[in-house]
Design an enzyme around this catalytic site. Structure first.
Site, PDB file in Angstrom:
ATOM      1  N   CYS A   1       0.829  -1.213   0.000  1.00  0.00           N
ATOM      2  CA  CYS A   1       0.000   0.000   0.000  1.00  0.00           C
ATOM      3  C   CYS A   1       0.869   1.270   0.000  1.00  0.00           C
ATOM      4  O   CYS A   1       1.416   1.638   1.040  1.00  0.00           O
ATOM      5  CB  CYS A   1      -0.897  -0.043   1.235  1.00  0.00           C
TER       6      CYS A   1
ATOM      7  N   CYS B   1       0.133   3.908   2.657  1.00  0.00           N
ATOM      8  CA  CYS B   1       0.543   3.438   3.985  1.00  0.00           C
ATOM      9  C   CYS B   1       1.990   3.846   4.279  1.00  0.00           C
ATOM     10  O   CYS B   1       2.313   4.257   5.388  1.00  0.00           O
ATOM     11  CB  CYS B   1       0.412   1.920   4.079  1.00  0.00           C
TER      12      CYS B   1
END
Length: 111
Positions: free
Chosen positions: A32, A35
């Site tokens: 991600c 993230c």
């Protein structure tokens, strides 16, 4: 800048739900990009607020039961726990100033 503490299914209850101060949990995954982008912001907040707030990270791919329990459907998801209760959550990365404002608002209403 300090490294964020990781939590998992073996210590989540103790570290997050049993904490004596609020805990911000960053649900993330290796794949991600947002993230990874939010990590420096969370590390700064962890350092600046260490007396009042803990910040930890939980890899959602490696801990699917906790992610399912809290209905994490997108990453990153940030959840704020206080006295073992989920009091606030948000999906997606945000600028530091906005995140701090949201955290402060959530903590004020929780007291």
């Amino acid at each position: 800048m300090s490294e964020l503490q990781s939590v998992d299914e073996t210590n989540f209850d103790q570290v997050v739900l049993g904490a004596d101060k609020p805990v911000l949990v960053d649900f993330w995954a290796e794949w991600c990009p947002p993230c990874h982008q939010i990590v420096p912001v969370l590390a700064q907040i962890a350092e600046e607020r260490k007396d009042r707030l803990s910040v930890v990270k939980l890899n959602s791919d490696e801990n699917p039961s906790i992610s399912a329990q809290y209905r994490v459907m997108a990453l990153p998801t940030l959840m704020l726990f206080h006295h073992g209760e989920l009091i606030w959550s948000v999906v997606g990365a945000r600028p530091k100033a906005k995140l701090l404002k949201e955290l402060d608002d959530a903590l004020l209403t929780a007291v």
